[in-house]
Design a protein around this motif. Structure first.
Motif, PDB file in Angstrom:
ATOM      1  N   GLY A 287       0.789  -1.236   0.000  1.00  0.00           N
ATOM      2  CA  GLY A 287       0.000   0.000   0.000  1.00  0.00           C
ATOM      3  C   GLY A 287       0.817   1.280   0.000  1.00  0.00           C
ATOM      4  O   GLY A 287       0.299   2.352   0.351  1.00  0.00           O
TER       5      GLY A 287
ATOM      6  N   ARG B  36      -2.558  -3.169   1.962  1.00  0.00           N
ATOM      7  CA  ARG B  36      -3.906  -3.524   1.488  1.00  0.00           C
ATOM      8  C   ARG B  36      -4.346  -4.831   2.117  1.00  0.00           C
ATOM      9  O   ARG B  36      -5.515  -5.050   2.387  1.00  0.00           O
TER      10      ARG B  36
ATOM     11  N   ASN C   9      -7.714   3.259   2.221  1.00  0.00           N
ATOM     12  CA  ASN C   9      -7.553   4.089   1.025  1.00  0.00           C
ATOM     13  C   ASN C   9      -6.786   5.369   1.395  1.00  0.00           C
ATOM     14  O   ASN C   9      -6.474   5.608   2.570  1.00  0.00           O
TER      15      ASN C   9
END
Ligand code: ADP
Ligand code: GLC
Length: 472
Positions: free
Chosen positions: A300, A367, A419
């Motif tokens: 991520g 993630r 996110n």
């Protein structure tokens, strides 16, 4: 009880990720529980060099290539090893899985199938008197061993990362020594190809993964990467056992790579040294955040690159150590133009210790994350983890909610959904908390007192082993 650990990497001899740390730490963690563990490793150059002199317990022909191969018993780095020396498969320099072009070696399926045949052979007397009561296999590289054993010796397969399936074209079935009759949906076939991992998921006596949250996530399509159905079918045999860390190698009081410290106060010297070493200014008002990671989609870090303004606006700094995807390396190189961002591309064990000791916070915005080890290092070193709410990251960090702060139990920050927006908010919050000295100091003390060693998890593995052997 005698256990053969079957693994393609093992620290400190050969490592590409956390799997090596876990395989390297388990034998010593299990020994006090009466478990004699030997570790079967491929004879890569680094391993052959480390064992220098081993005892030959078997010589013969490799089942795939037909060329000469040996099984050696040896000791190195405090580990009892069995080493499969098959030069045609393993005498290759560089990354153990990748060729010079950066792609998987085309014969990886055969290399690790041959390795798994040796695990089966050891259960069958190939190493003389020493026969394991069970085998403990790690990831796809070892996942064919339970298939070859077909129940003759009980087996546990640990899933460290479901992203790696060990896929091979159908045409390799015979070369890998598999039975074509098992090439179907209820067997090792996976969307028209062979999956070593799937064979293990079906044939191992029991399965586990490296955190409870990831065990539950794996059975859902968002995380199962196509194996969720197979895993739901084996839900009763699947558990989550959290990884520990090697608390001797990662001990802020004795770590030779840093200026040792007992309490969070001792971090200041290490922070200054890290800033100097990385060329970062020492007058920043916000937290120095560190990242030590493979640079891949999983971790991520593209989201971190996008969210970086939130950290810099809060007066923070970033020091990153990592290697992997070329485009991410390139992206971070570009970001390092900011005076408060420093980037080292490469793999550097001592620097990783200095980063964990010198950082105020460690960022792990993955993630998905089966367990994750660096947030555990962070806890032990009083370096506040800011993590995504997923997998083992969810299970190891107590987020700084108002209630947790009021009860003085918080050890870090978590963000959700995973996110860029949520990460940006979390970075801003990190800077706010850092500015509130009393709260921050309380959190670092909480972090440093969290248990992150192997005690509880070693007992959980021992309990599974006992079940398996009892049932056999
Ligand atoms: P993964 O196995 O998915 O890479 P983990 O957090 O379980 O993630 O383990 C990663 C291990 O590799 C840790 O011990 C970490 O310190 C180490 N590591 C990752 N990248 C580097 C690097 N560039 N230099 C030194 N150590 C690294
Ligand atoms: C994998 C996972 C990581 C885990 C490690 C050891 O590489 O990505 O989360 O900590 O294995 O189990």
């Amino acid at each position: 009880m005698k256990v053969l650990s079957v693994t393609s990497e093992c620290a400190p001899l050969v490592k590409t990720g956390g799997l090596a740390d876990v395989a390297g730490a388990l034998p010593a963690a299990l020994a006090p529980l009466g478990i004699e563990m030997r570790t079967l490793l491929p004879g890569y150059p680094a391993v052959m060099k480390a064992i220098a002199s081993g005892t030959e317990v078997w010589t013969g022909a490799d089942p795939v290539t037909g060329t000469p191969a040996r099984l050696l018993a040896a000791q190195a780095a405090g580990l009892d090893l069995m080493v499969y020396d098959a030069p045609d498969h393993f005498a290759r320099d560089g990354n153990i899985y990748l060729g010079p072009d950066g792609r998987d070696w085309p014969d990886n399926p055969e290399r690790y199938a041959a390795f798994c045949r040796v695990a089966e052979g050891i259960c069958d007397g190939m190493a003389g008197d020493w026969r394991p009561d069970l085998i403990h296999c790690h990831d796809w590289q070892a996942a064919l061993a339970p298939y070859f054993l077909d129940g003759a010796t009980p087996s546990l397969l640990t899933i460290h990362n479901i992203a790696f399936h060990g896929l091979a074209p159908e045409g390799k079935i015979e070369a890998m020594g598999l039975d074509r009759a098992d090439f179907h949906r209820e067997g090792f076939e996976f969307w028209g190809r062979v999956s070593a991992l799937k064979a293990g998921l079906l044939y191992a006596s029991k399965l586990n993964t490296v955190s409870e949250t990831y065990a539950a996530e794996l059975m859902r399509p968002e995380f199962g990467m196509g194996m969720d159905g197979v895993l739901r079918g084996r839900a009763e045999d699947l558990t989550g056992i959290l990884n520990g860390i090697d608390t001797a190698a990662w001990d802020p009081e004795t770590d030779p790579a840093i200026t040792p410290y007992k309490s969070p106060k001792g971090k200041a010297k290490n922070k200054r040294a890290l800033q100097d070493a990385m060329g970062l200014p020492t007058d920043a008002e916000g937290p120095l955040c560190v990242v030590v990671s493979r640079l891949t989609e999983q971790k991520g870090l593209d989201m971190l690159a996008d969210a970086l303004p939130a950290l810099l606006e809060g007066g923070g700094q970033l020091a990153l150590l990592g290697s992997g995807d070329a485009h991410l390396e390139h992206r971070f190189h570009g970001l390092a133009k900011d005076r408060n961002v420093a980037v080292r591309i490469g793999y550097d064990e001592p620097l990783s210790h200095r980063m964990i000791a010198g950082g105020d916070a460690i960022l792990v915005p993955s993630r998905f994350e089966p367990c994750g080890l660096t947030q555990l290092y962070g806890l032990r070193y009083g370096t506040i983890p800011l993590v995504a709410l997923t997998g083992g990251l969810a299970d190891t960090v107590i987020p700084a909610s108002p209630a947790a702060l009021a009860r003085k139990v918080a050890t870090g920050l978590q963000f959700h959904p995973v996110n860029t927006d949520a990460l940006s908010l979390a970075l801003t919050r990190l800077c706010d908390l850092y500015a509130r000295e009393e709260i921050w100091n309380q959190m670092t003390r909480n972090a440093m007192s969290q248990p992150v060693g192997w005690d509880t998890s070693a007992a959980a593995y021992a309990a599974i082993y006992k079940d398996l052997v009892g049932a056999a």
